[in-house]
Design a protein around this motif. Structure first.
Motif, PDB file in Angstrom:
ATOM      1  N   MET A 113       0.952  -1.334  -0.056  1.00 20.72           N
ATOM      2  CA  MET A 113      -0.025   0.007   0.025  1.00 20.72           C
ATOM      3  C   MET A 113       0.946   1.314  -0.123  1.00 20.72           C
ATOM      4  O   MET A 113       0.572   2.304  -0.562  1.00 20.72           O
ATOM      5  N   GLN A 114       1.963   1.129   0.783  1.00 22.78           N
ATOM      6  CA  GLN A 114       2.905   2.157   0.793  1.00 22.78           C
ATOM      7  C   GLN A 114       3.576   2.489  -0.671  1.00 22.78           C
ATOM      8  O   GLN A 114       3.648   3.664  -0.936  1.00 22.78           O
ATOM      9  N   ARG A 115       3.854   1.446  -1.235  1.00 19.73           N
ATOM     10  CA  ARG A 115       4.563   1.812  -2.658  1.00 19.73           C
ATOM     11  C   ARG A 115       3.482   2.325  -3.547  1.00 19.73           C
ATOM     12  O   ARG A 115       3.737   3.299  -4.180  1.00 19.73           O
ATOM     13  N   LYS A 116       2.502   1.860  -3.387  1.00 21.36           N
ATOM     14  CA  LYS A 116       1.059   2.576  -4.317  1.00 21.36           C
ATOM     15  C   LYS A 116       0.931   4.109  -3.947  1.00 21.36           C
ATOM     16  O   LYS A 116       1.002   4.792  -4.881  1.00 21.36           O
ATOM     17  N   LYS A 117       1.236   4.269  -2.511  1.00 15.13           N
ATOM     18  CA  LYS A 117       1.199   5.743  -2.226  1.00 15.13           C
ATOM     19  C   LYS A 117       2.209   6.687  -2.700  1.00 15.13           C
ATOM     20  O   LYS A 117       1.775   7.599  -3.258  1.00 15.13           O
ATOM     21  N   LEU A 118       3.373   5.921  -2.636  1.00 16.21           N
ATOM     22  CA  LEU A 118       4.496   6.711  -3.138  1.00 16.21           C
ATOM     23  C   LEU A 118       4.448   6.889  -4.691  1.00 16.21           C
ATOM     24  O   LEU A 118       5.011   8.037  -5.198  1.00 16.21           O
ATOM     25  N   ARG A 119       4.031   6.130  -5.359  1.00 15.17           N
ATOM     26  CA  ARG A 119       4.130   6.247  -6.958  1.00 15.17           C
ATOM     27  C   ARG A 119       2.955   7.309  -7.241  1.00 15.17           C
ATOM     28  O   ARG A 119       3.212   8.039  -7.988  1.00 15.17           O
ATOM     29  N   ALA A 120       1.916   7.455  -6.553  1.00 14.42           N
ATOM     30  CA  ALA A 120       0.925   8.155  -6.711  1.00 14.42           C
ATOM     31  C   ALA A 120       1.434   9.647  -6.463  1.00 14.42           C
ATOM     32  O   ALA A 120       1.023  10.648  -7.038  1.00 14.42           O
ATOM     33  N   MET A 121       2.010   9.670  -5.344  1.00 12.77           N
ATOM     34  CA  MET A 121       2.520  10.923  -4.914  1.00 12.77           C
ATOM     35  C   MET A 121       3.708  11.502  -5.898  1.00 12.77           C
ATOM     36  O   MET A 121       3.512  12.670  -6.195  1.00 12.77           O
ATOM     37  N   PRO A 143      18.143  18.885  -3.446  1.00 13.06           N
ATOM     38  CA  PRO A 143      17.027  17.904  -3.841  1.00 13.06           C
ATOM     39  C   PRO A 143      17.343  16.671  -4.288  1.00 13.06           C
ATOM     40  O   PRO A 143      18.042  16.234  -5.212  1.00 13.06           O
ATOM     41  N   LEU A 144      17.006  15.796  -3.286  1.00 17.85           N
ATOM     42  CA  LEU A 144      17.427  14.312  -3.257  1.00 17.85           C
ATOM     43  C   LEU A 144      17.077  13.457  -4.603  1.00 17.85           C
ATOM     44  O   LEU A 144      17.761  13.002  -5.051  1.00 17.85           O
ATOM     45  N   MET A 145      15.574  13.966  -5.050  1.00 17.85           N
ATOM     46  CA  MET A 145      15.165  13.150  -6.152  1.00 17.85           C
ATOM     47  C   MET A 145      15.780  13.378  -7.084  1.00 17.85           C
ATOM     48  O   MET A 145      16.096  12.381  -8.233  1.00 17.85           O
ATOM     49  N   GLU A 146      16.167  14.665  -7.414  1.00 18.84           N
ATOM     50  CA  GLU A 146      16.688  15.217  -8.840  1.00 18.84           C
ATOM     51  C   GLU A 146      18.339  14.835  -8.999  1.00 18.84           C
ATOM     52  O   GLU A 146      18.708  14.376  -9.891  1.00 18.84           O
ATOM     53  N   THR A 147      18.895  14.999  -7.678  1.00 16.59           N
ATOM     54  CA  THR A 147      20.344  14.980  -7.690  1.00 16.59           C
ATOM     55  C   THR A 147      20.696  13.551  -7.620  1.00 16.59           C
ATOM     56  O   THR A 147      21.587  12.938  -8.508  1.00 16.59           O
ATOM     57  N   TYR A 148      19.840  12.570  -7.097  1.00 17.29           N
ATOM     58  CA  TYR A 148      20.338  11.038  -6.977  1.00 17.29           C
ATOM     59  C   TYR A 148      19.478  10.256  -7.895  1.00 17.29           C
ATOM     60  O   TYR A 148      19.487   8.867  -7.718  1.00 17.29           O
ATOM     61  N   GLY A 149      18.620  10.738  -8.768  1.00 15.49           N
ATOM     62  CA  GLY A 149      17.662   9.952  -9.589  1.00 15.49           C
ATOM     63  C   GLY A 149      16.968   9.191  -8.941  1.00 15.49           C
ATOM     64  O   GLY A 149      16.724   8.033  -9.174  1.00 15.49           O
ATOM     65  N   ILE A 150      16.296   9.609  -7.755  1.00 14.87           N
ATOM     66  CA  ILE A 150      15.342   8.620  -6.956  1.00 14.87           C
ATOM     67  C   ILE A 150      14.196   8.477  -7.610  1.00 14.87           C
ATOM     68  O   ILE A 150      13.446   9.325  -7.926  1.00 14.87           O
ATOM     69  N   ASP A 151      13.847   7.071  -7.795  1.00  7.05           N
ATOM     70  CA  ASP A 151      12.251   6.775  -8.276  1.00  7.05           C
ATOM     71  C   ASP A 151      11.646   6.330  -7.140  1.00  7.05           C
ATOM     72  O   ASP A 151      12.040   6.107  -5.988  1.00  7.05           O
ATOM     73  N   SER A 152      10.196   5.834  -7.371  1.00  9.96           N
ATOM     74  CA  SER A 152       9.468   5.507  -6.663  1.00  9.96           C
ATOM     75  C   SER A 152      10.009   4.021  -5.618  1.00  9.96           C
ATOM     76  O   SER A 152       9.717   3.866  -4.480  1.00  9.96           O
ATOM     77  N   VAL A 153      10.762   3.213  -6.265  1.00 10.37           N
ATOM     78  CA  VAL A 153      11.148   1.956  -5.689  1.00 10.37           C
ATOM     79  C   VAL A 153      12.462   2.528  -4.619  1.00 10.37           C
ATOM     80  O   VAL A 153      12.336   2.120  -3.520  1.00 10.37           O
ATOM     81  N   ALA A 154      13.217   3.471  -5.003  1.00 13.42           N
ATOM     82  CA  ALA A 154      14.342   4.036  -4.047  1.00 13.42           C
ATOM     83  C   ALA A 154      13.622   4.598  -3.002  1.00 13.42           C
ATOM     84  O   ALA A 154      14.031   4.708  -1.975  1.00 13.42           O
ATOM     85  N   LEU A 155      12.507   5.485  -3.264  1.00 11.39           N
ATOM     86  CA  LEU A 155      11.627   6.384  -2.455  1.00 11.39           C
ATOM     87  C   LEU A 155      11.240   5.360  -1.108  1.00 11.39           C
ATOM     88  O   LEU A 155      11.236   5.482  -0.309  1.00 11.39           O
ATOM     89  N   PHE A 156      10.713   4.206  -1.736  1.00 17.99           N
ATOM     90  CA  PHE A 156      10.161   3.109  -0.583  1.00 17.99           C
ATOM     91  C   PHE A 156      11.180   2.609   0.134  1.00 17.99           C
ATOM     92  O   PHE A 156      11.040   2.537   1.320  1.00 17.99           O
ATOM     93  N   ASP A 196      -0.738   7.708   6.713  1.00 25.21           N
ATOM     94  CA  ASP A 196      -1.236   8.175   5.292  1.00 25.21           C
ATOM     95  C   ASP A 196      -0.982   9.609   5.075  1.00 25.21           C
ATOM     96  O   ASP A 196      -0.353  10.018   3.772  1.00 25.21           O
ATOM     97  N   THR A 197      -1.173  10.332   5.911  1.00 27.49           N
ATOM     98  CA  THR A 197      -0.766  11.791   5.774  1.00 27.49           C
ATOM     99  C   THR A 197       0.497  12.224   5.759  1.00 27.49           C
ATOM    100  O   THR A 197       0.845  13.491   5.425  1.00 27.49           O
ATOM    101  N   ASP A 198       1.629  11.275   5.902  1.00 21.49           N
ATOM    102  CA  ASP A 198       2.841  11.687   5.804  1.00 21.49           C
ATOM    103  C   ASP A 198       3.401  11.569   4.603  1.00 21.49           C
ATOM    104  O   ASP A 198       4.588  12.090   4.301  1.00 21.49           O
ATOM    105  N   PHE A 199       2.701  11.247   3.667  1.00 16.99           N
ATOM    106  CA  PHE A 199       3.087  10.893   2.325  1.00 16.99           C
ATOM    107  C   PHE A 199       3.042  12.034   1.411  1.00 16.99           C
ATOM    108  O   PHE A 199       1.925  12.224   0.536  1.00 16.99           O
ATOM    109  N   GLN A 200       3.895  13.032   1.696  1.00 19.36           N
ATOM    110  CA  GLN A 200       3.878  14.308   0.819  1.00 19.36           C
ATOM    111  C   GLN A 200       5.192  14.546   0.297  1.00 19.36           C
ATOM    112  O   GLN A 200       6.083  14.194   0.957  1.00 19.36           O
ATOM    113  N   ILE A 201       5.353  14.697  -1.131  1.00 17.88           N
ATOM    114  CA  ILE A 201       6.582  14.915  -1.899  1.00 17.88           C
ATOM    115  C   ILE A 201       7.456  15.689  -1.084  1.00 17.88           C
ATOM    116  O   ILE A 201       8.712  15.495  -0.863  1.00 17.88           O
ATOM    117  N   ASP A 202       7.198  16.815  -0.394  1.00 20.89           N
ATOM    118  CA  ASP A 202       7.967  17.723  -0.099  1.00 20.89           C
ATOM    119  C   ASP A 202       8.782  17.356   1.301  1.00 20.89           C
ATOM    120  O   ASP A 202       9.619  17.713   1.706  1.00 20.89           O
TER     121      ASP A 202
END
Lengths: 282, 84
Positions: A165-173, B31-44, B60-66
């Motif tokens: 579920m977290q991966r889904k949220k991250l991708r959506a984000m 900026p971590l994502m741009e500098t290190y090419g972080i995708d959703s897999v790496a972000l996870f 759930d509310t913690d998942f903000q891009i900023d």
């Protein structure tokens, strides 16, 4: 027999069809065809045959190349392997939306029976990755496995569901999607109707989600097979959960500091991973 | 104290994401994502690393891009969560 001779036998892809009444899996007459790849040394006289069970869902795609390469290297040292694709994945029949954990466990048992049929005198080794590893653990005794190699087994199903579920949220984000995944899914209508739930792009039934959520490897009976747990991650120490599982199963452990191959989109073969995998079987 | 926290974050990032840099080379505000090419897999992996390193569970509310924009923003987030 030289390494070159072992490697000359081409891989044999085939579909493992619905079992007939004479096989132990006859209680699953509606089982879909499973896509498998058989590899055996040229002399077909392997003493060991590995049943390789990939991870599930999106991880299965990423792990495919590494597991195929592992199978090739096993062949090079005179060992056979059967790489099975679980129902609902890749070229195997069936749908994830209709599957249960019992179905996938039965798929592993079917694959082990087929491996035994092709190499009657060989010892069966079950080797699974992530959820595939946990299902191997559950299927070990009924599959007649002598050895069990568990690569990052899922200890807590609840944590796995949360991670999906977290991966889904991250991708959506990251892509600013709201419900794009559901709309793009072939099961979109069932997802929208609430019959299936879109988890990380895969449509799971509530039954399957509940079954996965209830998985607890620490409650499983230790198998008869000798067991080894491999951790492949950026951590240099075994995680607390895997430590507990190893103690529960009386399993040996191996920590490999390497990128988890089931999360990588790019093809890369990390030799430290293969060294650990091949060492595990010696 | 904050420098220590940021170094801890940087070490975790380098370890989890297999970055080819030392923790010290990561600027606090890069900026971590741009500098290190972080995708959703790496972000996870980053999220899992944060949860394990700082013993917290993201809501759930913690998942903000900023939140994950930089080491600075991650440190601010951890303070807000009471994880440090």
């Amino acid at each position: 027999m030289t390494s070159r001779e072992y490697s000359q036998a081409a891989p044999q892809p085939f579909f493992l069809e619905t079992p007939d009444a004479e096989t132990p899996a006859a209680e699953t007459p509606d089982a879909p065809s499973l896509f498998c790849v058989w590899r055996a040394p040229q002399n077909d006289n392997a003493a060991r045959v590995w049943v390789l069970v990939p991870p599930f869902f999106e991880e299965e795609k990423s792990a495919r190349r590494t597991l195929s390469e592992f199978a090739r290297r096993l062949q090079n040292r005179g060992e056979a392997s059967l790489l099975v694709t679980p129902r609902g994945h890749g070229d195997s029949g069936g749908e994830v939306g209709s599957a249960t954990l019992s179905d996938w466990r039965a798929d592993i048992t079917r694959a082990a029976s087929e491996a035994k049929r092709r190499a009657p005198s060989a010892e069966i080794i079950l080797c699974g990755v992530r959820l595939g590893a946990t299902l191997c653990l559950l299927a070990a005794d009924e599959s007649g496995a002598r050895e069990l190699h568990l690569i990052e087994p899922i200890v807590s199903g609840r944590v796995l569901v949360r991670d999906l579920m977290q991966r889904k949220k991250l991708r959506a984000m990251m892509t600013r999607e709201e419900s794009g995944a559901e709309n793009a899914s072939p099961n979109a209508a069932r997802v929208l109707a609430g019959d299936l739930e879109d988890i990380d792009g895969w449509a799971l039934s509530q039954t399957l989600r509940d079954e996965i959520g209830a998985l607890d490897s620490l409650q499983s009976s230790p198998p008869n097979a000798s067991t080894r747990i491999l951790q492949i991650s950026g951590r240099s120490e075994l995680s607390p959960l895997l430590q507990k599982l190893a103690a529960h199963l009386n399993a040996k452990t191996r920590v490999v500091v390497a990128r988890p191959f089931w999360t990588q989109n790019e093809e890369s073969h990390d030799e430290t991973v293969f060294a650990a995998l091949l060492e595990a079987g010696e | 104290m904050d420098d220590e926290l940021k170094m801890r974050i940087k070490r975790m990032i380098v370890e989890r994401l297999f970055l080819d840099v030392t923790p010290r080379e990561i600027a606090d505000d890069a900026p971590l994502m741009e500098t290190y090419g972080i995708d959703s897999v790496a972000l996870f992996e980053l999220v899992v690393g944060l949860e394990e390193e700082f013993d917290l569970q993201l809501e759930d509310t913690d998942f903000q891009i900023d939140t994950f924009k930089s080491v600075d923003s991650i440190a601010t987030f951890l303070h807000a969560k009471g994880a440090v």
